[in-house]
Design a protein around this motif. Structure first.
Motif, PDB file in Angstrom:
ATOM      1  N   VAL A 198       0.679  -1.110  -0.102  1.00  0.00           N
ATOM      2  CA  VAL A 198      -0.024   0.021   0.119  1.00  0.00           C
ATOM      3  C   VAL A 198       0.757   1.234  -0.063  1.00  0.00           C
ATOM      4  O   VAL A 198       0.210   2.328  -0.175  1.00  0.00           O
ATOM      5  CB  VAL A 198      -1.001   0.166   1.194  1.00  0.00           C
ATOM      6  N   GLY A 199       1.994   1.168   0.114  1.00  0.00           N
ATOM      7  CA  GLY A 199       2.784   2.322   0.116  1.00  0.00           C
ATOM      8  C   GLY A 199       4.274   2.056   0.638  1.00  0.00           C
ATOM      9  O   GLY A 199       4.693   0.892   0.475  1.00  0.00           O
ATOM     10  N   MET A 200       5.225   3.040   0.807  1.00  0.00           N
ATOM     11  CA  MET A 200       6.652   2.986   1.089  1.00  0.00           C
ATOM     12  C   MET A 200       6.580   3.880   2.641  1.00  0.00           C
ATOM     13  O   MET A 200       6.196   5.001   2.603  1.00  0.00           O
ATOM     14  CB  MET A 200       7.357   3.651   0.015  1.00  0.00           C
ATOM     15  N   MET A 201       7.695   3.749   3.306  1.00  0.00           N
ATOM     16  CA  MET A 201       8.349   4.352   4.262  1.00  0.00           C
ATOM     17  C   MET A 201       9.629   4.926   4.165  1.00  0.00           C
ATOM     18  O   MET A 201      10.735   4.251   3.853  1.00  0.00           O
ATOM     19  CB  MET A 201       8.202   3.907   5.683  1.00  0.00           C
ATOM     20  N   ARG A 202       9.712   6.157   3.526  1.00  0.00           N
ATOM     21  CA  ARG A 202      10.925   6.769   3.315  1.00  0.00           C
ATOM     22  C   ARG A 202      11.611   7.557   4.671  1.00  0.00           C
ATOM     23  O   ARG A 202      10.993   8.776   4.824  1.00  0.00           O
ATOM     24  CB  ARG A 202      10.731   7.649   2.008  1.00  0.00           C
ATOM     25  N   GLY A 203      12.347   7.144   5.160  1.00  0.00           N
ATOM     26  CA  GLY A 203      12.910   7.576   6.495  1.00  0.00           C
ATOM     27  C   GLY A 203      11.760   7.393   7.353  1.00  0.00           C
ATOM     28  O   GLY A 203      11.321   6.093   7.691  1.00  0.00           O
ATOM     29  N   ASP A 204      11.350   8.578   7.953  1.00  0.00           N
ATOM     30  CA  ASP A 204      10.253   8.484   8.906  1.00  0.00           C
ATOM     31  C   ASP A 204       8.920   9.178   8.346  1.00  0.00           C
ATOM     32  O   ASP A 204       7.821   9.206   8.751  1.00  0.00           O
ATOM     33  CB  ASP A 204      10.421   9.403  10.213  1.00  0.00           C
ATOM     34  N   VAL A 205       8.887   9.293   6.977  1.00  0.00           N
ATOM     35  CA  VAL A 205       7.624   9.812   6.133  1.00  0.00           C
ATOM     36  C   VAL A 205       7.273   8.657   5.343  1.00  0.00           C
ATOM     37  O   VAL A 205       7.651   8.135   4.602  1.00  0.00           O
ATOM     38  CB  VAL A 205       8.427  10.887   5.298  1.00  0.00           C
ATOM     39  N   PRO A 206       5.832   8.642   5.833  1.00  0.00           N
ATOM     40  CA  PRO A 206       5.053   7.306   4.781  1.00  0.00           C
ATOM     41  C   PRO A 206       4.343   8.107   3.584  1.00  0.00           C
ATOM     42  O   PRO A 206       3.924   9.270   3.396  1.00  0.00           O
ATOM     43  CB  PRO A 206       3.918   7.033   5.742  1.00  0.00           C
ATOM     44  N   LEU A 207       4.680   7.125   2.652  1.00  0.00           N
ATOM     45  CA  LEU A 207       4.260   7.577   1.182  1.00  0.00           C
ATOM     46  C   LEU A 207       3.235   6.462   0.844  1.00  0.00           C
ATOM     47  O   LEU A 207       3.457   5.450   0.375  1.00  0.00           O
ATOM     48  CB  LEU A 207       5.326   7.480   0.327  1.00  0.00           C
ATOM     49  N   LEU A 208       1.860   6.779   1.200  1.00  0.00           N
ATOM     50  CA  LEU A 208       0.706   5.902   1.023  1.00  0.00           C
ATOM     51  C   LEU A 208       0.367   6.161  -0.512  1.00  0.00           C
ATOM     52  O   LEU A 208       0.372   7.082  -0.745  1.00  0.00           O
ATOM     53  CB  LEU A 208      -0.372   6.195   2.087  1.00  0.00           C
ATOM     54  N   ASN A 209       0.066   4.887  -1.098  1.00  0.00           N
ATOM     55  CA  ASN A 209      -0.194   5.175  -2.386  1.00  0.00           C
ATOM     56  C   ASN A 209       0.408   6.027  -3.402  1.00  0.00           C
ATOM     57  O   ASN A 209      -0.289   7.053  -3.774  1.00  0.00           O
ATOM     58  CB  ASN A 209      -1.939   5.454  -2.399  1.00  0.00           C
TER      59      ASN A 209
END
Length: 632
Positions: A326-337
């Motif tokens: 459903v997404g990615m976690m880039r560092g501490d920032v979630p990138l959903l969809n």
């Protein structure tokens, strides 16, 4: 007139009670007389009926004394008066010593048992979960922690609250039943006292959860508890992760400061209001959220996948046969969809929904996609919403704000409440801020009276939200749910009279009332405390998921949505779920499941299926819905 004479029995009883009131000496004296009154006659009978005892009165009286002394452990020596007195003195000293020793041992054991019963001993555990505070959420939190630790060898959950330890243990045992390998430890005392907090050994805990109690000052109590926890951990080499809940957003900043940089603080009222509004827009979302948050099914995990580095995110959607990306976690920032063209960086973690942390197994599923049945037409245009809000509580203004944020031109909200000037003022303030896209109207009336609902054309609304009152101090905690159940019963009567189902979304406080709610299968029930408890338990197992859930439940961000299945595949087509995932990818969305119209009446999931295998083949009906992660 002559004074009435007091009966002899009453005077004797009064005299006896007066002697007992003099304390222990009188009690000992009466006990001695009672014993002698029984032992001496019984000893005399034994002696006078024994043919082996000499017949002389002196020998018989000596034998009576001997038996009496042995029975009462007073020494049985006979002879001169001096010998008898010394024997009696030694026996009394021995009796006093033994009695005192027994009394001291009994007192020490009683004090120890009382201390254990009060829960005032220190917990000697490592890696355990500490729950501070007591409310309806505690049962959900502890049960989910037990479920999360089911595959662990030895775990413990320590609960500290200003309640009787025995009552807490009985309540948890009644609600949760068998807890497997997880030990439940209860300690009693105020959570705002650092010395009492030390009983739970927070310095060696794996996580600390702070719950608000059911009183009006609960948020201030949470902040004070977090400050006490900071004091209790002063000087500790490490600090455990802290997850707390406040109701009012005015206390959110103070709670965050008290929790420290590593703490997570949730706003329960805001999250609940958002979930209710989302469910009102698309019935069934409450079931989806519960499926995603509890540990009984599939949940969120963060997975590192080196083989997908450098490839577009869209490829990852069909790279796991039994997991949903459903997404990615880039560092501490979630990138959903994110956009399907977004490249996966070396340090990115994939956000996946899967059964467990070891079930996300990589395998290409692109060959399962049947492009011929993918729907290509546009979605139906969004229409204006008409919402009926029955009842009023502290979360109602937050719901109106959520409705205003997503209002389409021509949308309207009608409020029916009987809370007086406070409600009128809040509605007027919300109306002043609502802008031009949302019309807000207040109707005075008691939502538990049939005539109030009959005056409304309830079937003309796109959704009906039923709210209970805020709990009032001194009032039964069941009163809000009782009123809500009455309102639901009246709405159910209207449904049966017209033969038309109402799109009802209701909020209940106690999960036990869910089975009592007289609602249609299509209605949604939000148990606010339970959902927040599930969210707490999820974050306690992985704090990095806090950012994911914050985005998922945000007002304007990417969240869970229900869409008609005909937006993704052709009606009545039979195809695997991988085709639906591919169709959602074309639309810039992540498909994570579906709701089957055929099973909408079947408890307990009511047709909701989260994270089905990509190979699952089914015929997609026109009334089916697809569960996606995306935006409105």
């Amino acid at each position: 007139m002559a004074q009435r004479r007091t009966p002899v029995g009453d005077r004797v009883r009064y005299w006896f009670d007066s002697t007992l009131a003099r304390g222990a000496p009188a009690l000992v004296g009466w006990m001695a007389l009672l014993c002698l009154a029984v032992v001496v006659p019984a000893s005399a009978v034994l002696v006078w009926t024994d043919p082996d005892v000499p017949a002389s009165p002196t020998h018989r009286l000596a034998q009576v004394w001997h038996l009496t002394g042995e029975t009462l452990r007073l020494g049985g020596a006979t002879g001169t008066p001096l010998q008898v007195m010394m024997s009696l003195l030694l026996a009394l000293v021995t009796l006093l010593y033994v009695s005192t020793l027994v009394g001291l041992i009994t007192t020490a054991l009683t004090e120890r048992l009382t201390a254990l019963r009060r829960g005032r001993t220190t917990v000697l555990e490592h890696g355990h979960a500490v729950v501070l505070g007591w409310s309806e959420q505690v049962f959900t939190v502890v049960s989910e922690l037990v479920a999360a630790n089911a595959n662990q060898q030895r775990t413990a959950v320590a609960v500290l609250a200003d309640r009787d330890k025995t009552l807490m243990e009985e309540a948890l045992s009644t609600k949760l039943g068998f807890t497997g390998r997880t030990r439940l430890i209860c300690r009693s005392g105020p959570t705002t006292d650092p010395a009492v907090l030390a009983l739970t050994s927070p310095a060696t805990a794996g996580v600390v959860l702070v719950l608000p109690h059911d009183e009006p000052d609960s948020d201030a109590e949470v902040v004070k508890t977090l400050l006490a926890l900071r004091a209790a951990l002063a000087g500790a080499p490490t600090r455990p992760p802290v997850v707390a809940v406040v109701r009012d957003d005015r206390y959110h900043l103070a709670a965050c400061l008290a929790a420290g940089s590593g703490g997570v603080v949730l706003e329960s009222d805001t999250i609940t209001a958002r979930l209710i509004v989302q469910a009102a827009r698309r019935p069934g979302l409450a079931l989806v959220h519960q499926e995603l948050l509890d540990f009984a099914g599939d949940e969120f995990y963060l997975v590192a996948e080196a083989t997908l580095v450098g490839r577009p995110f869209g490829d990852a959607l069909l790279s796991y046969p039994t997991s949903s990306v459903v997404g990615m976690m880039r560092g501490d920032v979630p990138l959903l969809n994110p956009s399907p063209e977004t490249r996966i960086a070396p340090d990115d973690l994939l956000v996946v929904i899967t059964r467990d942390d070891d079930t996300a197994v990589l395998e290409d599923c692109a060959d399962l996609v049947e492009e011929a049945v993918v729907a290509s037409g546009p979605s139906a245009p969004a229409q204006a919403d008409r919402v009926l809000l029955l009842g009023w509580n502290r979360r109602a203004p937050l719901m109106i704000d959520q409705l205003r944020r997503r209002a389409r031109p021509g949308s309207a909200v009608d409020v029916v409440a009987d809370h007086g000037e406070a409600t009128v003022r809040q509605v007027n303030e919300a109306d002043a801020d609502s802008g031009t896209d949302l019309s807000l109207t207040l109707h005075h009336g008691d939502v538990t009276r049939p005539e109030t609902l009959r005056r409304l054309d309830v079937h003309s609304y796109d959704s009906v939200i039923v709210l209970g009152r805020d709990p009032v101090p001194g009032q039964s905690p069941d009163d809000p749910d009782n009123r809500t159940l009455v309102t639901l019963l009246l709405l159910r009567q209207l449904e049966e009279a017209t033969g038309r189902e109402l799109p009802v979304v209701t909020e209940l406080i106690d999960d036990r009332n869910r089975v009592l709610a007289p609602i249609s299968p299509g209605a949604d029930v939000i148990i606010s405390g339970k959902l927040i408890g599930l969210l707490l338990a999820q974050i306690s197992q992985n704090q990095r998921l806090a950012a994911v859930f914050e985005e998922l439940f945000s007002a304007d961000g990417t969240g869970v949505r229900l869409r008609p299945a005909t937006d993704y595949v052709l009606p009545d087509s039979e195809t695997p779920f991988a085709t639906v995932v591919a169709a959602a990818r074309h639309r810039g969305e992540c498909a994570i499941g579906y709701r089957s119209h055929h099973d909408v009446l079947k408890s307990p999931r009511y047709g909701v299926r989260i994270n089905p295998p990509k190979t699952e083949q089914r015929r997609w009906a026109v009334e089916d819905e697809v569960i996606i992660i995306g935006t409105d």
